[in-house]
Scaffold this motif. Structure first.
Motif, PDB file in Angstrom:
ATOM      1  N   GLU A   1      -2.507   8.459  17.253  1.00  0.00           N
ATOM      2  CA  GLU A   1      -3.150   9.650  16.707  1.00  0.00           C
ATOM      3  C   GLU A   1      -2.277  10.307  15.639  1.00  0.00           C
ATOM      4  OE1 GLU A   1      -2.661   8.999  19.837  1.00  0.00           O
ATOM      5  OE2 GLU A   1      -4.694   8.545  20.577  1.00  0.00           O
ATOM      6  N   LEU A   2      -0.960  10.392  15.903  1.00  0.00           N
ATOM      7  CA  LEU A   2      -0.064  10.968  14.905  1.00  0.00           C
ATOM      8  C   LEU A   2       0.012  10.089  13.658  1.00  0.00           C
ATOM      9  CD1 LEU A   2       2.886  12.167  17.184  1.00  0.00           C
ATOM     10  CD2 LEU A   2       1.028  13.530  16.217  1.00  0.00           C
ATOM     11  N   LEU A   3      -0.046   8.790  13.865  1.00  0.00           N
ATOM     12  CA  LEU A   3      -0.030   7.871  12.726  1.00  0.00           C
ATOM     13  C   LEU A   3      -1.278   8.050  11.870  1.00  0.00           C
ATOM     14  CD1 LEU A   3       1.967   5.656  11.796  1.00  0.00           C
ATOM     15  CD2 LEU A   3       0.454   3.992  12.856  1.00  0.00           C
ATOM     16  N   HIS A   4      -2.418   8.249  12.509  1.00  0.00           N
ATOM     17  CA  HIS A   4      -3.660   8.469  11.771  1.00  0.00           C
ATOM     18  C   HIS A   4      -3.603   9.782  10.991  1.00  0.00           C
ATOM     19  CE1 HIS A   4      -6.105   5.653  14.629  1.00  0.00           C
ATOM     20  NE2 HIS A   4      -5.327   4.994  13.796  1.00  0.00           N
ATOM     21  N   ALA A   5      -3.057  10.822  11.614  1.00  0.00           N
ATOM     22  CA  ALA A   5      -2.956  12.108  10.918  1.00  0.00           C
ATOM     23  C   ALA A   5      -2.046  12.006   9.702  1.00  0.00           C
ATOM     24  CB  ALA A   5      -2.449  13.172  11.888  1.00  0.00           C
ATOM     25  N   ALA A   6      -0.923  11.302   9.861  1.00  0.00           N
ATOM     26  CA  ALA A   6      -0.028  11.119   8.719  1.00  0.00           C
ATOM     27  C   ALA A   6      -0.686  10.290   7.626  1.00  0.00           C
ATOM     28  CB  ALA A   6       1.261  10.441   9.188  1.00  0.00           C
ATOM     29  N   LEU A   7      -1.474   9.296   8.016  1.00  0.00           N
ATOM     30  CA  LEU A   7      -2.171   8.471   7.033  1.00  0.00           C
ATOM     31  C   LEU A   7      -3.173   9.303   6.239  1.00  0.00           C
ATOM     32  CD1 LEU A   7      -2.624   5.627   5.902  1.00  0.00           C
ATOM     33  CD2 LEU A   7      -4.313   5.264   7.691  1.00  0.00           C
TER      34      LEU A   7
ATOM     35  N   ILE B   1      -5.760  -0.949  11.135  1.00  0.00           N
ATOM     36  CA  ILE B   1      -4.581  -0.672  11.960  1.00  0.00           C
ATOM     37  C   ILE B   1      -4.867  -0.983  13.425  1.00  0.00           C
ATOM     38  CG2 ILE B   1      -3.051   1.169  12.776  1.00  0.00           C
ATOM     39  CD1 ILE B   1      -3.257   2.426  10.028  1.00  0.00           C
ATOM     40  N   ALA B   2      -6.106  -0.758  13.863  1.00  0.00           N
ATOM     41  CA  ALA B   2      -6.458  -1.062  15.254  1.00  0.00           C
ATOM     42  C   ALA B   2      -6.300  -2.551  15.555  1.00  0.00           C
ATOM     43  CB  ALA B   2      -7.886  -0.607  15.542  1.00  0.00           C
ATOM     44  N   LEU B   3      -6.489  -3.405  14.538  1.00  0.00           N
ATOM     45  CA  LEU B   3      -6.335  -4.843  14.739  1.00  0.00           C
ATOM     46  C   LEU B   3      -4.882  -5.296  14.654  1.00  0.00           C
ATOM     47  CD1 LEU B   3      -9.336  -6.072  12.545  1.00  0.00           C
ATOM     48  CD2 LEU B   3      -9.269  -5.824  15.028  1.00  0.00           C
ATOM     49  N   ASP B   4      -4.068  -4.542  13.937  1.00  0.00           N
ATOM     50  CA  ASP B   4      -2.664  -4.928  13.751  1.00  0.00           C
ATOM     51  C   ASP B   4      -1.834  -3.657  13.659  1.00  0.00           C
ATOM     52  OD1 ASP B   4      -0.246  -6.007  13.100  1.00  0.00           O
ATOM     53  OD2 ASP B   4      -0.805  -6.614  11.064  1.00  0.00           O
ATOM     54  N   ARG B   5      -1.457  -3.115  14.791  1.00  0.00           N
ATOM     55  CA  ARG B   5      -0.721  -1.855  14.824  1.00  0.00           C
ATOM     56  C   ARG B   5       0.787  -2.134  14.822  1.00  0.00           C
ATOM     57  NH1 ARG B   5      -1.892   1.274  20.264  1.00  0.00           N
ATOM     58  NH2 ARG B   5      -0.167   2.493  19.416  1.00  0.00           N
ATOM     59  N   PRO B   6       1.606  -1.170  14.426  1.00  0.00           N
ATOM     60  CA  PRO B   6       3.065  -1.364  14.426  1.00  0.00           C
ATOM     61  C   PRO B   6       3.577  -1.698  15.818  1.00  0.00           C
ATOM     62  CG  PRO B   6       2.466   0.601  13.175  1.00  0.00           C
ATOM     63  CD  PRO B   6       1.223   0.147  13.864  1.00  0.00           C
ATOM     64  N   ARG B   7       4.585  -2.563  15.855  1.00  0.00           N
ATOM     65  CA  ARG B   7       5.135  -3.017  17.133  1.00  0.00           C
ATOM     66  C   ARG B   7       6.084  -2.003  17.749  1.00  0.00           C
ATOM     67  NH1 ARG B   7       5.531  -6.402  13.259  1.00  0.00           N
ATOM     68  NH2 ARG B   7       7.771  -6.028  12.977  1.00  0.00           N
ATOM     69  N   ARG B   8       6.694  -1.160  16.917  1.00  0.00           N
ATOM     70  CA  ARG B   8       7.627  -0.141  17.389  1.00  0.00           C
ATOM     71  C   ARG B   8       7.318   1.187  16.707  1.00  0.00           C
ATOM     72  NH1 ARG B   8      10.816  -4.506  16.275  1.00  0.00           N
ATOM     73  NH2 ARG B   8      11.668  -3.555  14.396  1.00  0.00           N
TER      74      ARG B   8
END
Length: 429
Positions: free
Chosen positions: A274-280, A337-344
């Motif tokens: 969710e935070l990643l989406h907001a930053a995007l 991003i839902a298909l390939d999200r960051p690993r860390r």
């Protein structure tokens, strides 16, 4: 050299296992270990393996657990696309200082250089290759020693020549850094001896050719063109032209890219989606406000991130339709991003807009905002019916032309993946 039309004579530089060899250069302790590059996702597979790992039976497409069982000392190098792309761009910059015609392939470790007219500057092909290796040597000794170079008419033949240089080195008959040069007069004879695997066609077609007993391009040359077309369609005709050496695909210079880049650093690494989406969303707004974006829609996007404890992550996406609406861009990127999200956890998030289109003002024609005037408001009544004069004019045009001349756009399935299902044209009688 006519850089606008491209170069007919091509020089191909190829580094097998480009990403893995870069990891060896970055981490010298990996020099004598078997390496593999896994795919991203929950069910990870081997995307690429070095020759040492292949000697244990590790192959691309294999599940990681199976590869480790075959080779317990296998080292998995985490994907670092930012590092690999930066290295490729640095090599391309060096090549552009040697020739104005440079074209990068979709594969990071393969590049093409146009050499038409360079004989006056650098001499014959052998001297040209030696001078080019000297430039690569100044950048990195591994680049000069590890490059497989082929020179031939057209990109396909140059790539086949570079592949032949690697085959000669693997067989022990060549030396590291050897090159293969093929002149126009020898092109057909050189291609005839090559395996059908070099053809840039689907693996299924290559498999079918082998089942038919066609192992080398000479077998394709002996086949009649109608038979190839009936079996393989347009790919059969293209394969015949490549095998005969009559199809010369020129090296075309790439236009200097001027992407729009924005970035956001986090005080502490974030891992919540969710935070990643907001930053995007914040980055999308900043990128769309860039002066070079105004008046243009966006089609090509790349999201990348620097990860906690090193490494990077990135996704590259091309939208079906160009748009400049932040909501549509955000929804498109979130689905990727839902298909390939960051690993860390992410330390820095970056957004790049690299492909643009015309202003996307046509959306308002079909989906006008509340209170906005309709595109044909002066021709319709409040109930959406056409005014009688306009309807009579449409009827007169139909009688004169013998067919419908005017149509109305109807919205059918606006969210359909198929463009032809989103709207339809209805005749105005």
């Amino acid at each position: 050299m006519d850089a606008g039309r491209g170069s007919r004579m091509a020089l191909c530089l190829w580094w097998p296992g480009f990403e893995l060899e870069l990891e060896r250069v970055r981490t010298p302790s990996l020099a004598d270990l078997p390496l593999a590059l896994p795919t991203v996702g929950d069910r990870r597979r081997i995307e690429m393996g070095c020759a040492f790992a292949a000697s244990f039976g590790v192959e691309p497409g294999m599940i990681v657990s199976q590869a480790i069982a075959l080779c317990p000392s296998l080292v998995l190098c985490e994907p670092d696309p930012d590092f690999h792309d930066a290295a490729r761009d640095r090599i391309a910059e060096v090549l552009r200082g040697w020739s104005p015609v440079v074209e990068c392939s979709a594969e990071r470790g393969r590049m093409f250089v146009g050499v038409d007219g360079l004989e006056r500057l650098y001499g014959p092909p052998e001297r040209q290759i030696a001078g080019l290796r000297a430039r690569l040597e100044a950048l990195s000794p591994w680049l000069a020693a590890g490059a497989r170079i082929g020179c031939a008419p057209g990109k396909f033949a140059a790539w086949v020549a570079a592949r032949s240089a690697e085959s000669a080195r693997s067989a022990g008959s060549g030396r590291p850094g050897a090159a293969v040069c093929v002149g126009p007069a020898d092109l057909a004879a050189f291609l005839a001896l090559q395996p059908v695997d070099v053809l840039p066609v689907s693996p299924r077609m290559v498999e079918r050719l082998k089942r038919l007993g066609v192992e080398r391009l000479a077998g394709i040359v002996r086949m009649p063109e109608p038979a190839l077309v009936s079996q393989f369609g347009a790919d059969g005709r293209r394969a015949l032209a490549w095998a005969q050496g009559t199809r010369i695909d020129r090296v075309r210079p790439e236009a200097p890219a001027r992407p729009i880049r924005v970035a956001l650093d986090f005080p502490s690494p974030i891992g919540q989606l969710e935070l990643l989406h907001a930053a995007l969303d914040r980055l999308i707004g900043r990128a769309l406000e860039h002066p070079r974006r105004r008046g243009k829609s966006v089609r090509g996007l790349r999201v990348s991130a620097s990860l906690e404890d090193g490494g990077s992550w990135s996704i590259r996406a091309i939208a079906r339709e160009p748009t400049s609406e932040p909501a549509r861009i955000g929804a498109f990127l979130r689905s990727r991003i839902a298909l390939d999200r960051p690993r860390r956890a992410v330390e820095t998030l970056r957004l790049e807009l690299f492909r643009f289109g015309p202003a996307s003002a046509q959306t308002g024609l079909f989906d006008p905002k509340a209170g906005a005037p309709r595109a044909f408001g002066s021709l319709e009544t409040k109930d959406g019916e056409l005014l009688p004069p306009f309807r009579r004019a449409a009827r007169v045009l139909r009688l004169r032309l013998g067919a419908a001349a005017l149509y109305r756009v109807l919205e059918l399935e606006p969210n359909s993946r198929l463009p032809e299902r989103r709207h339809a044209l209805m005749e105005i009688a």
